[in-house]
Design a protein around this motif. Sequence first.
Motif, PDB file in Angstrom:
ATOM      1  N   PHE A 252       0.847  -1.342   0.080  1.00 35.94           N
ATOM      2  CA  PHE A 252      -0.004  -0.178  -0.050  1.00 35.94           C
ATOM      3  C   PHE A 252       1.150   1.336   0.113  1.00 35.94           C
ATOM      4  N   THR A 253       0.601   2.144  -1.018  1.00 35.34           N
ATOM      5  CA  THR A 253       1.555   3.492  -0.750  1.00 35.34           C
ATOM      6  C   THR A 253       1.149   4.622  -0.645  1.00 35.34           C
ATOM      7  N   LYS A 254       1.783   5.687  -0.344  1.00 35.89           N
ATOM      8  CA  LYS A 254       1.338   6.845  -0.079  1.00 35.89           C
ATOM      9  C   LYS A 254       0.713   7.472  -1.244  1.00 35.89           C
ATOM     10  N   ARG A 255       1.351   7.318  -2.353  1.00 31.46           N
ATOM     11  CA  ARG A 255       0.686   7.760  -3.545  1.00 31.46           C
ATOM     12  C   ARG A 255      -0.642   7.316  -3.665  1.00 31.46           C
TER      13      ARG A 255
ATOM     14  N   LYS B 201      -0.236   0.428  10.934  1.00 31.49           N
ATOM     15  CA  LYS B 201      -0.835   1.517  11.672  1.00 31.49           C
ATOM     16  C   LYS B 201      -0.376   2.770  10.987  1.00 31.49           C
ATOM     17  N   ARG B 202       0.780   2.972  10.725  1.00 30.20           N
ATOM     18  CA  ARG B 202       0.995   4.162   9.862  1.00 30.20           C
ATOM     19  C   ARG B 202       0.349   4.441   8.505  1.00 30.20           C
ATOM     20  N   ILE B 203       0.087   3.057   7.638  1.00 26.73           N
ATOM     21  CA  ILE B 203      -0.806   3.237   6.710  1.00 26.73           C
ATOM     22  C   ILE B 203      -2.123   3.963   7.073  1.00 26.73           C
ATOM     23  N   VAL B 204      -2.956   3.515   8.037  1.00 24.19           N
ATOM     24  CA  VAL B 204      -4.109   3.703   8.557  1.00 24.19           C
ATOM     25  C   VAL B 204      -4.101   5.237   8.850  1.00 24.19           C
ATOM     26  N   TYR B 205      -3.037   5.690   9.739  1.00 27.69           N
ATOM     27  CA  TYR B 205      -3.222   7.138  10.110  1.00 27.69           C
ATOM     28  C   TYR B 205      -2.806   8.023   8.842  1.00 27.69           C
ATOM     29  N   GLN B 206      -1.980   7.620   7.968  1.00 32.11           N
ATOM     30  CA  GLN B 206      -1.749   8.437   6.986  1.00 32.11           C
ATOM     31  C   GLN B 206      -3.471   8.727   6.099  1.00 32.11           C
ATOM     32  N   ILE B 207      -3.908   7.520   5.891  1.00 37.59           N
ATOM     33  CA  ILE B 207      -5.381   7.645   5.521  1.00 37.59           C
ATOM     34  C   ILE B 207      -6.207   8.673   5.968  1.00 37.59           C
ATOM     35  N   LYS B 208      -6.247   8.429   7.479  1.00 37.57           N
ATOM     36  CA  LYS B 208      -6.940   9.264   8.485  1.00 37.57           C
ATOM     37  C   LYS B 208      -6.650  10.603   8.242  1.00 37.57           C
TER      38      LYS B 208
END
Length: 466
Positions: free
Chosen positions: A264-267, A307-314
Amino acid sequence: MISTQLQKIDSELDPSAKNRGSYWIKTFGCQMNKADSERMAGILRDMGYQEASTELSADLVLYNTCTIRDNAEQKVYSYLGRQAKRKKTSPHLKLVVAGCVAQQEGESLLRRVPELDLVMGPQHANRLETLLNQVDNGQQVVATDEHQILEDLTAARRDSNVCAWVNVIYGCNERCTYCVVPSVRGKEQSRKPEAIKLEIEELAKEGFKEVTLLGQNIDAYGRDLPGIKSTGRRANTLTDLLYFIHDVKGIERIRFATSHPRYFTKRLIQACSDLPKLCEHFHIPFQSGDNQVLKKMARGYTIEKYKRIVYQIKDLMPNASISADVIVAFPGETESQFQNTLKVIREIEFDQVNTAAYSPRPNTPASLWPEQLSEEVKVNRLKELNLLVERTAKNRNNRYKDQLEEVLAESINPKDDKQLMGRTRTNRLTFFPKKGPEDFSYLPGDLVKVKIKDIRPFSLSGIPLK
Ligand code: SAH
Ligand code: SF4
Ligand code: F3S
């Protein structure tokens, strides 16, 4: 395209070709199987089969099967037993097993149920007509060899006329140690972006409003396609695909599943936030909240990364909903490792979690490990987890109270024909009366503003406002 059109014209001119009898398809398992079943139903109709009114009166019965856990597999055998018996008195009955159990068991299914006419793995779904023609020539057919999936020329017979599944990548190259999918679905095969876009344009012309792009590991999309940009980056990623299909006129909403935290990417998160039709719902299984267990599962990420991915989404989409899959009682999971999973659920406050107790599967490493846990531990952990999931989902749903949500009406509520049902952008099932203010009537396919009044753990109800 032309050859299917000719076939259609042929069958219109030749009445005997038109009536092949009736079919019944029963689908088990995931969205991938649902999409395959819709395509197989399309093929059967083009061949001249009509949909049967009941399972026990159909001339052709097709079970599209799932083997993700043992109980899913066992269900199929009980259905097959009934049909095998019926074949004794109705010898013309055609009995087909498709999908993941078919791929896993292959020829041994024929030994177990000799009444079967056709056993076909998921990679052969688009070949149903050819395979049935072999059956009509008097053969018992097993089609489970590795197969390059053909672009399908037949229009799928879709269950909904508002929301459609669109396969973008088949198979899975991961090797999660508990999972049977790679051995039954084969290697990753991405469809070309142009073919995907064409299918979506056709759907829009037919009046569909929402598409869900499908893949077991959708973040792998494009890895097997050629194309490197001058920047050195691959040109065919899921993110590129989202930009490429976004503007198809008539499609109002776009979703995708299933996401793998490893890729899963930031992009991708940025694209979902930038593109207006992309819905704010992410299904990202985490499987366990414990790093040691994740390692034994060979998932390729830590819970911190997850968790980092989820917080980036939020961060970018504060209202986004997050759902996940979790397995409890994986071989050797200790009580404190299980507690780590509960901790993640409390911390992240998921909107929904699909839960399962670990089930040993054929041809998977974890099934051979000695540290298998007892049924009792499995049942108890699953119960405790489910209670927490239900509580968290209900709490999370409270944020909808008195909010105005955009709901895409999908169909009439089968339990109350005065109501429509649909989903919010965040994928929450929502019910509301068909009649709005000033006797205005809504129909499936309408995007409706609904004021949310009642909250339940897994659904909402409200009143429509113009
Ligand atoms: N491709 C997706 C999930 C596919 S299978 C992913 O990588 O997450 C759907 C879910 O079934 C999995 O997420 C997992 O939670 C569950 N599952 C798979 N194998 C299982 C097994 N052997 N026992 C219990 N649950 C299993
Ligand atoms: Fe199974 Fe893992 Fe592939 Fe998902 S990513 S289908 S869990 S092997
Ligand atoms: Fe089941 Fe096959 Fe899907 S095993 S979950 S139907 S990929």
